[in-house]
Design a protein around this motif. Structure first.
Motif, PDB file in Angstrom:
ATOM      1  N   ALA A 185     -10.540  -1.057   3.989  1.00 44.07           N
ATOM      2  CA  ALA A 185     -11.509  -0.162   4.252  1.00 44.07           C
ATOM      3  C   ALA A 185     -10.270   0.917   3.629  1.00 44.07           C
ATOM      4  O   ALA A 185     -11.531   1.983   3.054  1.00 44.07           O
ATOM      5  N   TRP A 186      -9.379   1.396   3.879  1.00 45.53           N
ATOM      6  CA  TRP A 186      -8.802   2.385   3.528  1.00 45.53           C
ATOM      7  C   TRP A 186      -8.694   2.440   1.896  1.00 45.53           C
ATOM      8  O   TRP A 186      -8.812   3.550   1.433  1.00 45.53           O
ATOM      9  N   TYR A 187      -7.822   1.800   1.872  1.00 48.11           N
ATOM     10  CA  TYR A 187      -8.051   1.335   0.011  1.00 48.11           C
ATOM     11  C   TYR A 187      -9.676   1.836  -0.727  1.00 48.11           C
ATOM     12  O   TYR A 187      -9.274   2.433  -1.253  1.00 48.11           O
ATOM     13  N   TYR A 188     -10.410   0.860   0.006  1.00 52.37           N
ATOM     14  CA  TYR A 188     -11.774   1.008  -0.849  1.00 52.37           C
ATOM     15  C   TYR A 188     -12.287   2.817  -0.543  1.00 52.37           C
ATOM     16  O   TYR A 188     -12.885   3.070  -1.989  1.00 52.37           O
ATOM     17  N   THR A 189     -11.372   3.212  -0.032  1.00 56.57           N
ATOM     18  CA  THR A 189     -12.039   4.311   0.219  1.00 56.57           C
ATOM     19  C   THR A 189     -11.609   5.680  -0.785  1.00 56.57           C
ATOM     20  O   THR A 189     -11.682   6.348  -1.857  1.00 56.57           O
ATOM     21  N   LEU A 190     -10.088   4.934  -1.116  1.00 58.16           N
ATOM     22  CA  LEU A 190      -9.079   5.765  -2.176  1.00 58.16           C
ATOM     23  C   LEU A 190      -9.807   5.069  -3.316  1.00 58.16           C
ATOM     24  O   LEU A 190      -9.489   6.378  -4.359  1.00 58.16           O
ATOM     25  N   GLN A 191     -10.341   5.025  -3.450  1.00 61.36           N
ATOM     26  CA  GLN A 191     -11.378   3.864  -4.853  1.00 61.36           C
ATOM     27  C   GLN A 191     -11.789   5.031  -4.677  1.00 61.36           C
ATOM     28  O   GLN A 191     -13.233   5.141  -6.275  1.00 61.36           O
ATOM     29  N   GLY A 192     -12.922   4.679  -3.841  1.00 64.29           N
ATOM     30  CA  GLY A 192     -14.623   5.809  -3.872  1.00 64.29           C
ATOM     31  C   GLY A 192     -15.824   4.852  -3.966  1.00 64.29           C
ATOM     32  O   GLY A 192     -16.998   5.249  -3.846  1.00 64.29           O
ATOM     33  N   ASN A 193     -15.469   3.859  -3.586  1.00 67.62           N
ATOM     34  CA  ASN A 193     -16.133   3.133  -3.551  1.00 67.62           C
ATOM     35  C   ASN A 193     -16.809   2.894  -1.898  1.00 67.62           C
ATOM     36  O   ASN A 193     -16.112   2.208  -0.858  1.00 67.62           O
ATOM     37  N   ILE A 194     -17.397   3.606  -1.794  1.00 67.65           N
ATOM     38  CA  ILE A 194     -17.535   3.680   0.007  1.00 67.65           C
ATOM     39  C   ILE A 194     -18.657   2.434   0.572  1.00 67.65           C
ATOM     40  O   ILE A 194     -18.442   1.850   1.381  1.00 67.65           O
TER      41      ILE A 194
ATOM     42  N   ARG B 273       0.291  -1.369   0.458  1.00 70.54           N
ATOM     43  CA  ARG B 273      -0.102  -0.117  -0.333  1.00 70.54           C
ATOM     44  C   ARG B 273       1.031   0.779   0.140  1.00 70.54           C
ATOM     45  O   ARG B 273       0.497   2.506  -0.782  1.00 70.54           O
ATOM     46  N   ASN B 274       2.012   1.042   0.980  1.00 73.75           N
ATOM     47  CA  ASN B 274       3.139   2.475   0.939  1.00 73.75           C
ATOM     48  C   ASN B 274       3.305   2.741  -0.696  1.00 73.75           C
ATOM     49  O   ASN B 274       3.488   3.830  -1.008  1.00 73.75           O
ATOM     50  N   LEU B 275       3.717   1.313  -1.167  1.00 75.59           N
ATOM     51  CA  LEU B 275       4.122   1.486  -2.324  1.00 75.59           C
ATOM     52  C   LEU B 275       3.422   2.089  -3.640  1.00 75.59           C
ATOM     53  O   LEU B 275       3.412   1.991  -4.403  1.00 75.59           O
ATOM     54  N   GLY B 276       1.915   2.056  -3.269  1.00 81.31           N
ATOM     55  CA  GLY B 276       1.039   2.957  -4.392  1.00 81.31           C
ATOM     56  C   GLY B 276       0.165   1.029  -5.138  1.00 81.31           C
ATOM     57  O   GLY B 276      -0.179   2.066  -6.047  1.00 81.31           O
ATOM     58  N   ARG B 277       0.907   0.132  -4.697  1.00 81.43           N
ATOM     59  CA  ARG B 277       0.653  -0.993  -5.487  1.00 81.43           C
ATOM     60  C   ARG B 277      -1.014  -1.773  -4.993  1.00 81.43           C
ATOM     61  O   ARG B 277      -0.866  -2.708  -4.047  1.00 81.43           O
TER      62      ARG B 277
END
Length: 150
Positions: free
Chosen positions: A98-107, A68-72
Motif C-alpha cells: 500500500a505504501w508503494y502504491y501511494t508513492l506511485q500515486g495509484n490510490i 524499498r529503503n534503497l528505492g528499488r
C-alpha cells in the motif's frame, strides 16, 4: 543501541560460521543490518536465508523493506508478492505494498492493499492514521472512510 546491534551481527556471524545453513540466523542478521541502514548487506543476508529456505515469508517481506529503503521499488513489490504467495494472510506485506502504491500515486491499489492489511490486522488502521507515508492521500474520501472503518 548501535553497539548492541553490531554485537548481534557479530554473534550471528559466529553462529553462521558454525552452522551456515541456519536460515533464521541469516534473516535475523539481515534485520540487524537493516536497523543499521546497511540495506544492501541486509538484502544479501535475506537472499542467503532464502537460498536455504525459499518459503520463508518473513525473509521475503524483510527483503522487500530493505529494497524499498534503497528505492528499488519494483523489486520490493516482487518480494512482497512472493511473501504473499507463501502466506496469503501476511498483513505486513499488504501494508508495505500500500505504501508503494501511494508513492506511485495509484490510490486504487493503495486502498486495495491497505484494506487487505486492515482486514487481516486491525492494528494497521490505527497505524495508517498517523503514518506519514499516506499523507499524499490523506484527504481522499475513500481513505478517510477506510480509516473510520465504514
Amino acid at each position: 543501541m548501535l553497539g548492541r546491534t553490531q554485537k548481534a551481527i557479530d554473534s550471528f556471524d559466529q553462529a553462521l560460521k558454525i552452522k551456515p545453513d541456519q536460515h533464521e540466523a541469516w534473516n535475523n542478521r539481515g534485520i540487524a543490518l537493516s536497523n543499521l541502514g546497511r540495506f544492501q548487506e541486509a538484502i544479501d543476508s535475506f537472499d542467503q536465508a532464502l537460498k536455504i529456505k525459499p518459503d520463508q515469508h518473513e525473509a521475503w517481506n524483510n527483503r522487500g523493506i530493505a529494497l524499498r529503503n534503497l528505492g528499488r521499488f519494483d523489486e520490493a513489490i516482487a518480494s512482497f508478492d512472493q511473501a504473499l504467495k507463501i502466506k496469503p494472510d501476511n498483513s505486513s506485506s499488504f501494508y508495505n505494498k500500500a505504501w508503494y502504491y501511494t508513492l506511485q500515486g495509484n490510490i486504487d491499489l493503495t486502498l486495495e492493499n491497505l484494506t487487505q492489511a486492515i482486514n487481516l490486522d486491525e492494528e494497521y488502521r490505527e497505524r495508517a492514521k498517523t503514518d506519514p507515508d499516506f499523507d499524499s492521500i490523506r484527504a481522499d474520501e475513500r481513505f478517510q472512510r477506510l480509516l473510520l472503518g465504514s
